[in-house]
Design an enzyme around this catalytic site. Structure first.
Site, PDB file in Angstrom:
ATOM      1  N   CYS A  83       0.845  -1.195   0.000  1.00  0.00           N
ATOM      2  CA  CYS A  83       0.000   0.000   0.000  1.00  0.00           C
ATOM      3  C   CYS A  83       0.877   1.239   0.000  1.00  0.00           C
ATOM      4  CB  CYS A  83      -0.915   0.015   1.215  1.00  0.00           C
ATOM      5  SG  CYS A  83      -1.948   1.491   1.294  1.00  0.00           S
ATOM      6  N   GLU A 121      -5.423  -8.410  -0.779  1.00  0.00           N
ATOM      7  CA  GLU A 121      -5.174  -8.500   0.668  1.00  0.00           C
ATOM      8  C   GLU A 121      -4.217  -7.403   1.087  1.00  0.00           C
ATOM      9  OE1 GLU A 121      -2.357 -10.282   3.874  1.00  0.00           O
ATOM     10  OE2 GLU A 121      -2.000  -9.694   1.787  1.00  0.00           O
ATOM     11  N   ARG A 172      -3.545 -12.750  13.067  1.00  0.00           N
ATOM     12  CA  ARG A 172      -2.991 -12.106  11.872  1.00  0.00           C
ATOM     13  C   ARG A 172      -4.142 -11.415  11.139  1.00  0.00           C
ATOM     14  NH1 ARG A 172       1.738 -12.710   9.415  1.00  0.00           N
ATOM     15  NH2 ARG A 172       1.972 -12.139   7.222  1.00  0.00           N
ATOM     16  N   ARG A 174      -6.084  -9.251   8.802  1.00  0.00           N
ATOM     17  CA  ARG A 174      -5.845  -8.646   7.505  1.00  0.00           C
ATOM     18  C   ARG A 174      -7.174  -8.252   6.879  1.00  0.00           C
ATOM     19  NH1 ARG A 174      -1.528  -8.599   9.364  1.00  0.00           N
ATOM     20  NH2 ARG A 174       0.476  -9.226   8.463  1.00  0.00           N
TER      21      ARG A 174
END
Length: 470
Positions: A83, A121, A172, A174
């Protein structure tokens, strides 16, 4: 890296920012055919090719740009894209504003090939308050290309998935952006809901009440080359283990408080807190002073016995955070050596995998988690091979940058369920529905049955009943 289709697979996929193949594992298990993969990191691309049989090394900015798109037609596009910040200057929106970012290159592929489904993702922070603009650019771009996409992303962590759905004991969290090509503008109730909501209990599975068990993922051995603790690390753990047991007995079994213990602050007890100290730090200091006051004699003897205030104890190891609730010993927990101190958690599920400097220490094994155990946490099969020539640090990095296989498996399944009204209007969409919705609840058994050299399966014809009527 484009391959010519060679089979009658139910769907074809491309794998962007492919890493070592977390997406590929799930899509192969669903019966998908690889068309293209790209990964700029040479070491990760080598692992990808070694296990999935296809080259991945390349640069998406060269393969997809204003001049060319070197990616063949496909049905599913996936990728864990970096990103980069989108510019907030000017009034432009959509793809033009994404120009100069890697999302722009993804959009160029989507614009040309119009895959039926897109699954992207990213880290949770992408939809944080500091990235509202970037998030809106992504939505505007996808909608401008005729894709149906929810206003909010799906949010999922492997530990929120039940074991029989491919879940793993790893926190985790996401986000997943899932979109379906919808040129006919088939509508859904507005607003469209994400396929998974943050904190959603899946099949009633609640990891806060139903403990994960790490043991099935761990090797029995306490000695695994490269995973050993140093003498200094053992000394630091022994010291804080002594602290935990002393406090456990002194507090009659009551759990330790959750604020960080700062041993250095105990030396400053009685001194005024300097003006201008941030509120969070002031709060921690006040709590440490009160704790020291209540246990001063014992703490002084403990610190002297273990040389806590000597050069043998770096400043970061004089900080300790207890998040292991009622666990009676430090050696019974999972630990991390962090710049902010030693953190201890219950030995149920692990924090997100990160670089080797913070690799989880499995207290009962008295060592760090191994690369093979880490691969299991990411849902990769036992045959997955990093080669014998790699460094453990490199493997930990690749796994820490990867996507969890079970999470991808579940997200794609839920997306196809949600958008089957669009997908079943095309032959390609109907094949995708059949492949995904007739598959088992978890990818684990399928992956373990794959040939480790050519990981494909002669799967049965998907049940077209899963498609539903047009």
């Amino acid at each position: 890296m484009t391959d010519t289709p060679t089979s009658t697979a139910p769907f074809r996929y491309v794998d962007l920012f492919a890493g070592i193949g977390g997406f590929a594992a799930a899509l192969r298990a669903y019966g998908g055919e690889h068309i293209y993969a790209v990964e700029i990191d040479e070491a990760a691309a080598a692992v990808y090719e070694r296990n999935w049989g296809h080259p991945a090394l390349g640069d998406i900015t060269k393969d997809a740009n204003d001049d060319q798109v070197l990616v063949d037609p496909h049905d599913v596009l996936v990728g864990g894209f970096p990103c980069q910040a989108f510019s907030k200057s000017g009034a432009q929106r959509g793809m033009e504003e994404a120009r100069g970012t890697l999302f722009f290159n993804i959009a160029k592929i989507i614009e040309k090939q119009r895959p039926s489904v897109v699954v992207l993702e990213n880290v949770r922070n992408l939809v944080g308050p500091n990235h509202e603009h970037e998030w809106q650019v992504i939505l505007d771009t996808l909608r401008g290309l005729d894709y149906r996409v929810a206003d909010e992303p799906a949010i999922l962590s492997p530990h929120m998935l039940p074991p029989d759905r491919g879940g793993r004991p790893q926190v985790r969290e996401r986000i997943f952006i899932t979109a379906t090509y919808n040129p006919s503008k088939i509508k859904k109730p507005n607003p469209i809901e994400p396929v998974v909501a943050k904190g959603e209990l899946i099949d009633g599975w609640n990891p806060k009440k139903q403990d994960w068990d790490l043991e099935p993922l761990l090797d029995d051995s306490e000695i695994i080359p490269g995973c050993e603790l140093t003498e200094a690390e053992v000394r630091w753990i022994d010291a804080w283990d002594d602290f935990v047991q002393i406090m456990y007995e002194r507090r009659e079994g009551a759990r330790l408080p959750g604020f960080p213990f700062w041993a250095d602050s105990w030396k400053d007890y009685g001194e005024p807190i300097p003006p201008g100290t941030p509120a969070w730090k002031r709060s921690h200091l006040e709590k440490n002073y009160a704790f020291y006051k209540a246990h001063r004699g014992i703490l002084d003897k403990w610190a002297e016995r273990h040389g806590v205030f000597t050069a043998a104890f770096p400043a970061s190891r004089r900080k300790f955070e207890w998040q292991a609730q009622d666990t009676p010993r430090l050696w019974d927990t999972v630990m991390h050596f962090r710049p902010s101190g030693i953190r201890a958690k219950r030995p149920t599920y692990l924090p997100a995998l990160v670089a080797i400097t913070q690799t989880s220490i499995i207290g009962p094994r008295r060592r760090r988690i191994s690369p093979r155990e880490t691969a299991r946490l990411q849902g990769l099969p036992e045959w997955f091979d990093f080669s014998t020539n790699r460094r453990d640090a490199e493997t930990y990095k690749q796994l820490g940058n990867g996507v969890n296989v079970g999470a991808v498996w579940y997200i794609l399944r839920k997306h196809v369920e949600r958008d089957r009204d669009i997908l079943r209007t095309t032959p390609e969409g109907r094949q995708l529905i059949a492949a995904v919705l007739s598959a088992p609840r978890s990818p684990d058994a399928i992956l373990e049955r794959m040939d480790p050299f050519t990981p494909t399966l002669d799967l049965e014809e998907p049940a077209l009943a899963a498609v539903g009527s047009d």
